[in-house]
Design a protein around this motif. Sequence first.
Motif, PDB file in Angstrom:
ATOM      1  N   GLY A 129       0.922  -1.347  -0.073  1.00  0.00           N
ATOM      2  CA  GLY A 129      -0.016   0.092   0.022  1.00  0.00           C
ATOM      3  C   GLY A 129       0.513   1.167   0.030  1.00  0.00           C
ATOM      4  O   GLY A 129       0.286   2.438   0.422  1.00  0.00           O
ATOM      5  N   LYS A 130       2.058   1.209  -0.342  1.00  0.00           N
ATOM      6  CA  LYS A 130       2.883   2.260  -0.579  1.00  0.00           C
ATOM      7  C   LYS A 130       2.295   3.667  -1.261  1.00  0.00           C
ATOM      8  O   LYS A 130       2.331   4.743  -1.027  1.00  0.00           O
ATOM      9  N   SER A 131       2.137   3.158  -2.564  1.00  0.00           N
ATOM     10  CA  SER A 131       1.504   4.432  -3.472  1.00  0.00           C
ATOM     11  C   SER A 131       0.204   4.658  -3.156  1.00  0.00           C
ATOM     12  O   SER A 131      -0.077   5.913  -3.052  1.00  0.00           O
ATOM     13  N   THR A 132      -0.734   3.813  -2.371  1.00  0.00           N
ATOM     14  CA  THR A 132      -1.948   4.438  -2.130  1.00  0.00           C
ATOM     15  C   THR A 132      -1.730   5.091  -1.007  1.00  0.00           C
ATOM     16  O   THR A 132      -2.406   6.398  -0.563  1.00  0.00           O
ATOM     17  N   THR A 163       4.207  -0.610  -9.007  1.00  0.00           N
ATOM     18  CA  THR A 163       5.019   0.360  -9.143  1.00  0.00           C
ATOM     19  C   THR A 163       6.490  -0.437  -9.588  1.00  0.00           C
ATOM     20  O   THR A 163       6.788  -1.279  -9.122  1.00  0.00           O
ATOM     21  N   GLY A 214       8.020  -2.065  -4.537  1.00  0.00           N
ATOM     22  CA  GLY A 214       8.005  -3.115  -3.580  1.00  0.00           C
ATOM     23  C   GLY A 214       8.542  -4.420  -3.985  1.00  0.00           C
ATOM     24  O   GLY A 214       9.154  -5.343  -3.280  1.00  0.00           O
ATOM     25  N   ASN A 225      -0.335  -1.352   7.777  1.00  0.00           N
ATOM     26  CA  ASN A 225      -1.285  -0.797   6.902  1.00  0.00           C
ATOM     27  C   ASN A 225      -2.378  -1.714   6.951  1.00  0.00           C
ATOM     28  O   ASN A 225      -2.219  -3.122   7.117  1.00  0.00           O
ATOM     29  N   ASP A 238      -8.201  -1.899   8.011  1.00  0.00           N
ATOM     30  CA  ASP A 238      -9.578  -2.195   7.987  1.00  0.00           C
ATOM     31  C   ASP A 238      -9.523  -3.843   7.713  1.00  0.00           C
ATOM     32  O   ASP A 238     -10.826  -3.925   8.011  1.00  0.00           O
ATOM     33  N   ALA A 256      -4.417   2.934   4.429  1.00  0.00           N
ATOM     34  CA  ALA A 256      -4.067   3.949   3.493  1.00  0.00           C
ATOM     35  C   ALA A 256      -5.230   4.424   2.668  1.00  0.00           C
ATOM     36  O   ALA A 256      -5.523   5.379   2.270  1.00  0.00           O
TER      37      ALA A 256
HETATM   38  N1  LIG Z   1      -8.177  -2.414   2.419  1.00  0.00           N
HETATM   39  C1  LIG Z   1      -7.239  -1.832   2.193  1.00  0.00           C
HETATM   40  N2  LIG Z   1      -6.426  -1.975   0.934  1.00  0.00           N
HETATM   41  C2  LIG Z   1      -5.448  -1.401   0.757  1.00  0.00           C
HETATM   42  C3  LIG Z   1      -5.156  -0.400   1.861  1.00  0.00           C
HETATM   43  N3  LIG Z   1      -3.696   0.261   1.061  1.00  0.00           N
HETATM   44  C4  LIG Z   1      -3.673  -0.333   0.071  1.00  0.00           C
HETATM   45  N4  LIG Z   1      -4.644  -1.193  -0.259  1.00  0.00           N
HETATM   46  C5  LIG Z   1      -4.821  -1.876  -1.655  1.00  0.00           C
HETATM   47  O1  LIG Z   1      -3.695  -2.786  -1.834  1.00  0.00           O
HETATM   48  C6  LIG Z   1      -3.377  -2.696  -3.193  1.00  0.00           C
HETATM   49  C7  LIG Z   1      -1.793  -2.488  -3.580  1.00  0.00           C
HETATM   50  O2  LIG Z   1      -1.688  -0.929  -3.068  1.00  0.00           O
HETATM   51  P1  LIG Z   1      -0.548  -0.165  -3.750  1.00  0.00           P
HETATM   52  O3  LIG Z   1      -0.562   1.302  -3.128  1.00  0.00           O
HETATM   53  O4  LIG Z   1      -0.258  -0.194  -5.416  1.00  0.00           O
HETATM   54  O5  LIG Z   1       0.595  -1.134  -3.103  1.00  0.00           O
HETATM   55  P2  LIG Z   1       2.414  -0.717  -3.387  1.00  0.00           P
HETATM   56  O6  LIG Z   1       2.811  -1.015  -1.997  1.00  0.00           O
HETATM   57  O7  LIG Z   1       2.534   0.627  -3.690  1.00  0.00           O
HETATM   58  O8  LIG Z   1       2.875  -1.794  -4.338  1.00  0.00           O
HETATM   59  P3  LIG Z   1       4.207  -1.704  -5.049  1.00  0.00           P
HETATM   60  O9  LIG Z   1       4.638  -0.129  -5.366  1.00  0.00           O
HETATM   61  O10 LIG Z   1       3.881  -2.362  -6.407  1.00  0.00           O
HETATM   62  O11 LIG Z   1       5.202  -2.353  -4.161  1.00  0.00           O
HETATM   63  C8  LIG Z   1      -4.385  -1.870  -4.011  1.00  0.00           C
HETATM   64  O12 LIG Z   1      -5.226  -2.651  -4.343  1.00  0.00           O
HETATM   65  C9  LIG Z   1      -4.730  -0.892  -2.911  1.00  0.00           C
HETATM   66  O13 LIG Z   1      -6.018  -0.456  -3.027  1.00  0.00           O
HETATM   67  C10 LIG Z   1      -5.838  -0.331   2.937  1.00  0.00           C
HETATM   68  O14 LIG Z   1      -5.445   0.549   3.941  1.00  0.00           O
HETATM   69  N5  LIG Z   1      -6.900  -1.105   2.927  1.00  0.00           N
END
Ligand SMILES: Nc1nc2c(ncn2[C@@H]2O[C@H](COP(=O)(O)OP(=O)(O)OP(=O)(O)O)[C@@H](O)[C@H]2O)c(=O)[nH]1
Lengths: 426, 301
Positions: free
Chosen positions: A28-31, A81, A103, A155, A158, A193
């Motif tokens: 969830g880094k980018s989120t 990412t 990630g 993270n 929820d 996030a």
């Molecule tokens: N339920 C829930 N889903 C989440 C949360 N944060 C992120 N997500 C979901 O997790 C998935 C991955 O989120 P990203 O933000 O793309 O993850 P990332 O860490 O940036 O992934 P990489 O950059 O590819 O390593 C997405 O479908 C988001 O919607 C959260 O707090 N709760």
Amino acid sequence: MSNNDTEAQKYLDMDMLRFTTAGSVDDGKSTLIGRLLYDSKSIFDDQMEKIEESSRKKGDEYTNLALLTDGLSAEREQGITIDVAYRYFSTPNRKFIIADTPGHVQYTRNMVTGASTANLAVILVDARNGVIEQTCRHSFIASLLGIKHVVLCVNKMDLVDYSEERFKEIREEFKTFSSKLDVPDIHYIPISALYGDNVVDKSDNMPWYGGSTLLYTLENVQVDSDYNHVDSRFPVQWVNRPQSTEYPDYRGYSGQVAGGVFKPGDEVIALPSGFTSTIDTINTFEAEQEEAFSPMSVTMTLEDDIDISRGDMLAKPDNQPTVGQDIDMMVCWLNKEPLDPSGKYAIKHTTKEARCIIKDVKYKVNINTLHRVEGDKEIGLNDIGRIKIRTTKPLFYDAYKRNRKTGSIILIDEYTNETVGAGMIL
Amino acid sequence: MHLYKLNHIRQLESESIHIMREVAAQFENPVLMFSGGKDSITMARLAQKAFWPGNIPFPFLHVDTGHNFPETIEFRDQLMDELGVELIVAHVQDMIDEGKVKAPKGPNPSRNKLQIPTLLNALEEHGFDAAFGGARRDEEKARAKERFFSHRDEFGQWDPKNQRPELWNLYNGKKNHGEHFRVFPLSNWTEMDVWQYIAAEQIDIPSLYLAHERQVVQREGTYLAKSDYITLTEDEEYETKQVRFRTIGDMTCTGAFASDATTLPQVIEEVASARITERGNRTDDKKAEAAMEERKKQGYF
Ligand SMILES: Nc1nc2c(ncn2[C@@H]2O[C@H](COP(=O)(O)OP(=O)(O)OP(=O)(O)O)[C@@H](O)[C@H]2O)c(=O)[nH]1
Ligand SMILES: [Mg+2]
């Protein structure tokens, strides 16, 4: 007008914090970065409209805030990412430079790129999965790179019913692991996030959490200057010899101060020649300066004409860097072609370019346990190990722990010209 | 106690100067791409600072679409005189005349895309091995991904999925013959940083950035300036408005907006409260979701 002036001055005087995200794929880094930007009102309307539309087209149930940083078409297509995205925002007292890193293990080199200039790492853990190998790898890399501040965000709270127990479990897991790291300052925050809990606004879903939100933490964390103001180091980048009638005899040495403080009148030693002289003036375009410290870019003139060129270093006679050709370092390998244990590479260290030969691979680090694997000398993509090199010319260096600028080195493949290794001198 | 602290704008300035000197030292034949906009103007000031009291050790290159605002050209020529640098102008029109590219048609005949072959042609013709660009990472999502030293293959292409790692402030400019680098000293600056810097340093800017009266036509949600390069459709007409520009590019694609900001502090105030990005008024970016990435891959600025 005077009001405007003070406002402008306040803007220019802002503090700056560079931070990186870290953690496994999909944690969830980018989120989170999207959420941070969105909730702090740093998103422009047209950017928001564009990502709302992209999310709608893809049939997502909600607007995917990760699209604010995942800007490449390949990233949008795969939902991950691939390369670092840099984002900027500021609150009244601080300007933030964010490196949102990937990630996925395959792209660790891009994470290293983003983390190498950061003062703080926001490490994410998926509350369902806890601390996993990639969390350990990124935390270890952050610590190796000298990042002294970590905010561990648990993270997706929820998805675990905002459970205090789960948060505490993960906090303990990470505490156990991180006790082996060199990170003195670690904060723990339970967040979502996706829904914004404890990101900018305090969560109503976790009344049991009494700590600060992520934004508050980022705004207030005391980041001691990343710069070394003790050991004076000035790698000469450029010799300034204007061919002009106005400055016929000017000979200045330009560069960015890499440590310590220099003042006119100070005695300096030039390396490798060993000649000493006295600083005559410290110049910048606007004025003569009374002092220069890291990270200022200046031009110095000396009282004596001595032979100094790019790649040389000015230091103080009573506090000199180590001068040597046999160098021990930790290396983070960034190329799919593994390290050749007796190979030759081009190197860059401060403003110096040279070549080196690998003399010894001492050990590889097991990322999960942080144990040394003495027998294993195969350092491949994303591996971290300790090596010894011999350089063609003497380097003027300090331990990376003491000075990031004079302790870092890159290894370059002489055939592909790619940067293949990130070295931290021990 | 004496604090050794550099404020954020001076940190950015120092980083940019370091990069400019690094390019001058590492490359044989660098060039600075100068468009006449605020970012190029800021780069020019930084180059002046980096090498002072010496002169700027590389020429400037302007890719001239022939659709420039006259104010830009006038400003450009005056600045070149002041700085004493050599200006090379690569004309899109020459490329059209030589049959190397085709001129587009229509009511907004944007020559934006034609800048790519013109630029690549100029780089090759002069043997430039590094080209400074004023792009900032905060401008656009594909730009947010770019390195300071961005490697280009022998076709001038960018490979965003396979960029070199870039660690600390150690920049690897090694390349094979025929390849070149694009270098972006302003990568970490935001639009606000650039404006605040221009104000603090009292740098001259083209009058287009300040509110002025001008004949414009409303098209695709923005105002386009009256010029010989656009044709009105039947139901369009020019009107006089008090406007200013947030970016400066071609007259055919750079939109103006209504504004009363006639001074720099007013401009800064306006930027601070802006709700859309500066490129939001550029029709060239509106065309597709990945418009910028696609153009960058091919060798755009
Ligand atoms: N339920 C829930 N889903 C989440 C949360 N944060 C992120 N997500 C979901 O997790 C998935 C991955 O989120 P990203 O933000 O793309 O993850 P990332 O860490 O940036 O992934 P990489 O950059 O590819 O390593 C997405 O479908 C988001 O919607 C959260 O707090 N709760
Ligand atoms: Mg991501």
